[in-house]
Design a protein around this motif. Structure first.
Motif, PDB file in Angstrom:
ATOM      1  N   TRP A  29       0.839  -1.204   0.000  1.00  0.00           N
ATOM      2  CA  TRP A  29       0.000   0.000   0.000  1.00  0.00           C
ATOM      3  C   TRP A  29       0.873   1.253   0.000  1.00  0.00           C
ATOM      4  O   TRP A  29       0.570   2.233  -0.699  1.00  0.00           O
ATOM      5  CB  TRP A  29      -0.909  -0.023   1.227  1.00  0.00           C
ATOM      6  N   ALA A  30       1.962   1.247   0.771  1.00  0.00           N
ATOM      7  CA  ALA A  30       2.861   2.400   0.837  1.00  0.00           C
ATOM      8  C   ALA A  30       3.518   2.655  -0.513  1.00  0.00           C
ATOM      9  O   ALA A  30       3.693   3.803  -0.928  1.00  0.00           O
ATOM     10  CB  ALA A  30       3.920   2.187   1.909  1.00  0.00           C
ATOM     11  N   VAL A  31       3.870   1.577  -1.219  1.00  0.00           N
ATOM     12  CA  VAL A  31       4.468   1.724  -2.548  1.00  0.00           C
ATOM     13  C   VAL A  31       3.426   2.278  -3.526  1.00  0.00           C
ATOM     14  O   VAL A  31       3.715   3.186  -4.308  1.00  0.00           O
ATOM     15  CB  VAL A  31       5.017   0.383  -3.055  1.00  0.00           C
ATOM     16  N   PRO A  39      10.653   5.601  -0.824  1.00  0.00           N
ATOM     17  CA  PRO A  39       9.979   4.552  -1.601  1.00  0.00           C
ATOM     18  C   PRO A  39      10.820   3.301  -1.751  1.00  0.00           C
ATOM     19  O   PRO A  39      10.285   2.193  -1.835  1.00  0.00           O
ATOM     20  CB  PRO A  39       9.722   5.225  -2.962  1.00  0.00           C
ATOM     21  N   GLY A  40      12.141   3.459  -1.772  1.00  0.00           N
ATOM     22  CA  GLY A  40      13.002   2.297  -1.897  1.00  0.00           C
ATOM     23  C   GLY A  40      12.845   1.349  -0.717  1.00  0.00           C
ATOM     24  O   GLY A  40      12.794   0.127  -0.885  1.00  0.00           O
ATOM     25  N   TYR A 252      14.765  -1.622  -4.903  1.00  0.00           N
ATOM     26  CA  TYR A 252      14.895  -2.612  -3.834  1.00  0.00           C
ATOM     27  C   TYR A 252      16.158  -2.375  -3.023  1.00  0.00           C
ATOM     28  O   TYR A 252      16.148  -2.463  -1.791  1.00  0.00           O
ATOM     29  CB  TYR A 252      14.913  -4.017  -4.445  1.00  0.00           C
ATOM     30  N   ARG A 253      17.253  -2.052  -3.696  1.00  0.00           N
ATOM     31  CA  ARG A 253      18.520  -1.789  -3.012  1.00  0.00           C
ATOM     32  C   ARG A 253      18.568  -0.326  -2.566  1.00  0.00           C
ATOM     33  O   ARG A 253      19.393   0.461  -2.997  1.00  0.00           O
ATOM     34  CB  ARG A 253      19.687  -2.109  -3.947  1.00  0.00           C
ATOM     35  N   PHE A 254      17.654  -0.005  -1.671  1.00  0.00           N
ATOM     36  CA  PHE A 254      17.497   1.384  -1.231  1.00  0.00           C
ATOM     37  C   PHE A 254      18.744   1.927  -0.540  1.00  0.00           C
ATOM     38  O   PHE A 254      18.978   3.133  -0.515  1.00  0.00           O
ATOM     39  CB  PHE A 254      16.294   1.492  -0.272  1.00  0.00           C
ATOM     40  N   PRO A 259      16.553   5.754  -6.564  1.00  0.00           N
ATOM     41  CA  PRO A 259      16.434   6.645  -7.726  1.00  0.00           C
ATOM     42  C   PRO A 259      15.113   7.393  -7.722  1.00  0.00           C
ATOM     43  O   PRO A 259      14.131   6.932  -7.139  1.00  0.00           O
ATOM     44  CB  PRO A 259      16.496   5.677  -8.914  1.00  0.00           C
ATOM     45  N   GLU A 260      15.081   8.535  -8.330  1.00  0.00           N
ATOM     46  CA  GLU A 260      13.867   9.327  -8.459  1.00  0.00           C
ATOM     47  C   GLU A 260      13.195   8.984  -9.791  1.00  0.00           C
ATOM     48  O   GLU A 260      13.808   9.063 -10.849  1.00  0.00           O
ATOM     49  CB  GLU A 260      14.191  10.828  -8.408  1.00  0.00           C
ATOM     50  N   ILE A 261      11.929   8.609  -9.714  1.00  0.00           N
ATOM     51  CA  ILE A 261      11.213   8.242 -10.938  1.00  0.00           C
ATOM     52  C   ILE A 261      11.188   9.385 -11.941  1.00  0.00           C
ATOM     53  O   ILE A 261      11.261   9.174 -13.139  1.00  0.00           O
ATOM     54  CB  ILE A 261       9.764   7.822 -10.609  1.00  0.00           C
ATOM     55  N   SER A 262      11.156  10.601 -11.446  1.00  0.00           N
ATOM     56  CA  SER A 262      11.057  11.743 -12.343  1.00  0.00           C
ATOM     57  C   SER A 262      12.332  11.965 -13.152  1.00  0.00           C
ATOM     58  O   SER A 262      12.330  12.714 -14.114  1.00  0.00           O
ATOM     59  CB  SER A 262      10.763  13.007 -11.523  1.00  0.00           C
ATOM     60  N   THR A 263      13.414  11.282 -12.775  1.00  0.00           N
ATOM     61  CA  THR A 263      14.680  11.513 -13.472  1.00  0.00           C
ATOM     62  C   THR A 263      14.882  10.596 -14.663  1.00  0.00           C
ATOM     63  O   THR A 263      15.853  10.710 -15.355  1.00  0.00           O
ATOM     64  CB  THR A 263      15.858  11.316 -12.503  1.00  0.00           C
ATOM     65  N   PHE A 264      13.953   9.644 -14.891  1.00  0.00           N
ATOM     66  CA  PHE A 264      14.116   8.790 -16.047  1.00  0.00           C
ATOM     67  C   PHE A 264      12.753   8.464 -16.645  1.00  0.00           C
ATOM     68  O   PHE A 264      11.735   8.497 -15.977  1.00  0.00           O
ATOM     69  CB  PHE A 264      14.839   7.482 -15.686  1.00  0.00           C
TER      70      PHE A 264
END
Length: 266
Positions: A29-31, A39-40, A252-254, A259-264
């Motif tokens: 749910w948090a994801v 988020p990681g 997963y390897r937080f 990584p930021e989703i907005s960067t890719f």
């Protein structure tokens, strides 16, 4: 009365398993809602929890099939409660597979439930008991990839999609590796009933080292490349792109930096 109560307890789902499932659900749910500030870490909890749940279901499938094949001692051992602490080697069954995921991003199988094979008659039953576990991973992979091959990803948050893709990769690798005819793995258990007594005796001493041998062989670059090419092909057939599994692993390897989703973009 005592016997009846005991039998009901033998089949009651363990609070330990329910707790793991609850943590997995909350993390999922948090994801999905992007509730977590990291988020990681949420992806880590969700994927790890779901991976442990699948390990429990894997062992449950072995146990349930053995019970219906003639090993009536299964219930008393606690295997039908889905409690991972009841397995023959809790460390090998849960901790080691999780470490394999963290170290190599692959779903290697863990330990096993102890089945009294002498109670079971018929080679086909023995083979089915061994096959039941990895078939559970196959089913889990189909469920995880359903949004992909059903083209039902509209509205699914990117981070959740990547987490599902990585979880699917773990299930596919677990299924493939489990079906290898290596002593100590389920694949060997499928063919073992059909081998001569002489071959079984010769192979038996190597069974405790089969899992570690597979892990070591996967560190060989050429074999590792060939293996993951096969995994990517299976996932591709199920609609999961390498992009999904790659970023799923990155989230997963937080501890390496989420990584930021907005960067890719895909």
């Amino acid at each position: 009365m005592t016997t009846a109560t005991s039998r009901r307890g033998d089949n009651r789902i363990s609070p330990v398993f329910l707790g793991i499932a609850a943590i997995t659900a909350v993390a999922g749910w948090a994801v999905w809602t992007d509730f977590a500030s990291q988020p990681g870490f949420a992806v880590f909890l969700f994927v790890t929890g779901a991976w442990v749940v699948s390990l429990c279901l894997h062992e449950y499938a072995h146990a349930r099939t053995a019970l219906h094949s003639g090993d009536i001692s299964i219930g008393a051992k606690g295997y039908l409660t889905l409690n991972p602490l009841k397995y023959t080697h809790a460390l090998l069954s849960i901790v080691l597979p999780v470490l394999f995921v963290i170290m190599g991003g692959i779903g290697l199988p863990g330990g096993a439930v102890f089945i009294e094979r002498g109670r079971i008659r018929g080679r086909w039953r023995h083979s089915l008991i061994s096959a039941a576990g990895p078939l559970t991973n196959v089913l889990f992979a189909i469920v995880c990839t359903a949004p992909f091959w059903l083209d039902a990803l509209d509205g699914v948050p990117d981070t959740f999609r990547y987490a599902l893709g990585f979880l699917a990769l773990l299930q596919v690798t677990a299924a493939i590796l489990n079906f290898l005819p290596v002593p100590g793995l389920d694949g060997y258990g499928v063919i073992e009933p059909w081998l001569s007594q002489k071959i079984r005796r010769q192979v038996e001493p190597f069974a405790p080292f089969g899992l570690l041998a597979v892990f070591a062989v996967l560190w060989i670059p050429d074999i590792n490349q060939w293996f993951f090419d096969a995994v990517d092909w299976v996932l591709g057939a199920l609609g999961v792109h390498e992009w999904d599994t790659y970023w799923g692993l990155q989230f997963y390897r937080f501890w390496q930096g989420t990584p930021e989703i907005s960067t890719f973009t895909q």
